[in-house]
Design an enzyme around this catalytic site. Structure first.
Site, PDB file in Angstrom:
ATOM      1  N   ASN A 166       9.891   4.606   3.551  1.00 33.60           N
ATOM      2  CA  ASN A 166       9.799   3.993   4.839  1.00 33.60           C
ATOM      3  C   ASN A 166      11.204   3.349   5.115  1.00 33.60           C
ATOM      4  OD1 ASN A 166       7.261   3.966   3.491  1.00 33.60           O
ATOM      5  ND2 ASN A 166       6.466   3.735   5.541  1.00 33.60           N
TER       6      ASN A 166
ATOM      7  N   HIS B  87       6.238   3.895  13.025  1.00 26.85           N
ATOM      8  CA  HIS B  87       6.074   3.925  11.789  1.00 26.85           C
ATOM      9  C   HIS B  87       7.283   5.200  11.390  1.00 26.85           C
ATOM     10  CE1 HIS B  87       4.155   3.881   7.475  1.00 26.85           C
ATOM     11  NE2 HIS B  87       4.968   5.159   7.526  1.00 26.85           N
TER      12      HIS B  87
ATOM     13  N   CYS C 101       5.853  10.452   0.883  1.00 25.32           N
ATOM     14  CA  CYS C 101       4.409  11.400   1.036  1.00 25.32           C
ATOM     15  C   CYS C 101       4.637  12.743   0.345  1.00 25.32           C
ATOM     16  CB  CYS C 101       4.337  11.513   2.553  1.00 25.32           C
ATOM     17  SG  CYS C 101       2.808  12.874   2.901  1.00 25.32           S
TER      18      CYS C 101
ATOM     19  N   ARG D 126       0.801  -1.274  -0.148  1.00 30.71           N
ATOM     20  CA  ARG D 126       0.066  -0.058  -0.222  1.00 30.71           C
ATOM     21  C   ARG D 126       0.863   1.238  -0.048  1.00 30.71           C
ATOM     22  NH1 ARG D 126      -0.561   4.715   2.567  1.00 30.71           N
ATOM     23  NH2 ARG D 126      -0.254   3.709   4.576  1.00 30.71           N
TER      24      ARG D 126
END
Length: 309
Positions: free
Chosen positions: A249, A207, A240, A15
């Site tokens: 990430n 996260h 993002c 995702r």
């Protein structure tokens, strides 16, 4: 002998990673990749997002992907649902969990979701109510919990206050998200300790992004503070659009490799992760940021170089 502390990793590349890619990965390839990840020992996999296909074309096949993957009984399969409409669309496919997202920074929430924080909270309350009637678990990802690219520092009290409000609604867990890659280890230690004074650490996931090169250090700081749940992305994919300069990430295989060396038990088959990361590179058409895929594991042996004189 004391057992090694167990760390639970959530894989977000299907995702969070793929939604940042310009190309559309065919549904069959997404499904094969997720099925491969299901054999690696991950605790949770974020499969897709039930967002408008016009908003994120890369995940327009959410129904087909969630409806076709082979689910391992020991893994939680979660999906991001941005609103009630997305939740209603996902509900017939019975994900194990809804992941809801809201920024704790007013400016970032307006940029990302086109709403104030209070407006987002009101809308997500409806999703929580629906999930409760359907017996679906709920995680809330609080973005910009470690800093905002528009406002700067975000007060820890504000982050924890939003967590209180969501727990009062009856959500099961919360992820504090370093959306912008602004977190640093001392900050991670402080907020993890503050969390532990209020709620069980089992309710917290961290996260991190690696924008400023501190992603792995932040994972270690969280683990040292007792946090046992972390998000990570295969190959280090992600980003993002409303976090200027944000990179991907923290990389799943790099995190698992590091934590195992530090004496934690991730329950991960790193060989499967590396094979999946190699496949991912071909699917997205470019090299992924992960380091272990490039350099190999710490004691991986290679043929000796012969120097001609």
């Amino acid at each position: 002998m004391n057992p090694r502390p167990r760390i639970h990793l959530t894989e977000v590349a299907p995702r969070d990673g793929l939604q940042a890619e310009a190309c559309f990965v065919p549904s069959a390839d997404k499904i094969a990749l997720i099925d491969m990840l299901s054999r690696s020992g991950l605790a949770k996999i974020e499969v897709t997002s039930f967002v408008s296909p016009q908003a994120i074309p890369a995940l327009a096949d959410a129904d087909a992907v969630l409806g076709t993957i082979h689910r391992a009984p020991e893994i939680i399969y979660t999906v991001l649902v941005p609103n009630l409409r997305g939740a209603e669309r996902a509900l017939p496919l019975r994900p194990d969990e809804f992941n809801l997202v809201m920024s704790v920074s007013e400016s970032h929430n307006r940029a990302n979701l086109r709403r104030s924080c209070e407006e987002s909270f009101s809308a997500l309350r409806e999703v929580v109510a629906l999930a409760r009637t359907a017996d679906i678990a709920i995680n809330v990802s609080l973005s910009t919990a470690f800093g905002c690219p528009y406002e700067g520092e975000v007060a820890q009290a504000r982050v924890l206050d939003w967590a209180w409000q969501f727990f009062d609604l009856g959500v099961d867990s919360i992820a504090l998200c370093d959306t912008t890659g602004m977190a640093y280890p001392a900050q991670v230690s402080t907020i993890s300790a503050a969390w532990a004074r209020r709620w069980p650490l089992e309710t917290l996931t961290l996260h991190f992004h690696n924008t400023r090169g501190m992603g792995l250090a932040n994972v270690l700081a969280g683990a040292a503070a007792g946090v046992r749940r972390f998000d990570a992305s295969l190959g280090g994919l992600g980003g993002c659009p409303y976090a200027p300069g944000a990179t991907g990430n923290v990389c799943t295989e790099d995190v698992a490799h590091m934590l195992e060396l530090q004496g934690y038990d991730c329950g991960i088959d790193i060989d499967i992760l590396l094979a999946a990361s190699e496949r991912l590179q071909k699917l997205v058409g470019h090299e992924v940021p992960g380091q272990i895929l490039k350099a190999g594991r710490r004691l991986e042996r290679r043929p000796a170089a012969i120097v001609k004189r």
